[in-house]
Design a protein around this motif. Structure first.
Motif, mmCIF file in Angstrom:
data_model
loop_
_atom_site.group_PDB
_atom_site.id
_atom_site.type_symbol
_atom_site.label_atom_id
_atom_site.label_comp_id
_atom_site.label_asym_id
_atom_site.label_seq_id
_atom_site.Cartn_x
_atom_site.Cartn_y
_atom_site.Cartn_z
ATOM 1 N N CYS A 54 20.934 6.039 -17.138
ATOM 2 C CA CYS A 54 21.645 4.810 -16.791
ATOM 3 C C CYS A 54 20.734 3.605 -17.020
ATOM 4 O O CYS A 54 19.524 3.750 -17.164
ATOM 5 N N ASP A 55 21.322 2.415 -17.045
ATOM 6 C CA ASP A 55 20.507 1.201 -17.140
ATOM 7 C C ASP A 55 19.797 0.949 -15.812
ATOM 8 O O ASP A 55 18.585 0.818 -15.773
ATOM 9 N N GLU A 66 25.590 -0.314 -15.494
ATOM 10 C CA GLU A 66 25.467 -0.196 -16.950
ATOM 11 C C GLU A 66 25.844 -1.532 -17.563
ATOM 12 O O GLU A 66 26.958 -2.015 -17.370
ATOM 13 N N TRP A 68 26.878 -3.494 -20.791
ATOM 14 C CA TRP A 68 27.458 -3.187 -22.101
ATOM 15 C C TRP A 68 27.304 -4.398 -23.008
ATOM 16 O O TRP A 68 28.042 -5.348 -22.893
ATOM 17 N N LYS A 79 28.995 4.258 -25.461
ATOM 18 C CA LYS A 79 29.609 3.633 -24.292
ATOM 19 C C LYS A 79 30.779 4.481 -23.794
ATOM 20 O O LYS A 79 30.880 4.773 -22.594
ATOM 21 N N LYS A 82 29.522 7.627 -22.128
ATOM 22 C CA LYS A 82 28.920 7.369 -20.812
ATOM 23 C C LYS A 82 29.988 7.047 -19.769
ATOM 24 O O LYS A 82 29.921 7.528 -18.638
ATOM 25 N N SER A 95 29.840 -2.420 -14.187
ATOM 26 C CA SER A 95 29.609 -2.624 -15.616
ATOM 27 C C SER A 95 29.662 -4.096 -16.003
ATOM 28 O O SER A 95 30.700 -4.579 -16.472
#
Length: 119
Positions: A54-55, A66, A68, A79, A82, A95
């Motif tokens: 994950c981010d 996350e 994007w 994307k 995930k 997100s």
């Protein structure tokens, strides 16, 4: 390991206030904002029992973030994969997108609050 190619193509050259090295200006802004609001977080944490990373992860809230940024067809495929993984595992996900970065304080705060995170 899934994601290794991504990590080699997009080097973590941006240093945050807490010493993390992140891969984009947007991730830098998010990380520094999490520091500013005193939210403990991890960068590029492996999703449990999976190969994807994950981010950001907020351990106090068991919440994933996350960002994007978009772009290539490969990115959009990644994307989609995930997002499907998060849904399948029933994980809490916020997100932010490129448009959220310009108003991060307001938009990310709103998204976090929807999961009961006090900001």
């Amino acid at each position: 390991v899934v994601g290794e190619d991504f990590r080699l193509r997009y080097l973590a050259n941006f240093r945050t206030e807490d010493g993390h090295f992140v891969r984009s200006r947007a991730e830098l802004i998010i990380d520094n904002w999490l520091i500013d609001i005193d939210k403990p977080h991890e960068y590029e944490r492996q999703i449990p029992d999976e190969t994807m990373i994950c981010d950001f992860y907020l351990p106090d809230h068991d919440l994933y973030i996350e960002f994007w940024g978009g772009g290539t067809q490969d990115y959009e495929t990644r994307k989609r994969d995930k997002l499907s993984l998060y849904k399948r595992l029933g994980l809490k996900l916020v997100s932010p997108s490129n448009s959220d970065i310009e108003q991060l304080e307001y938009r990310l705060k709103q998204k976090l609050r929807s999961f009961g995170v006090r900001v």
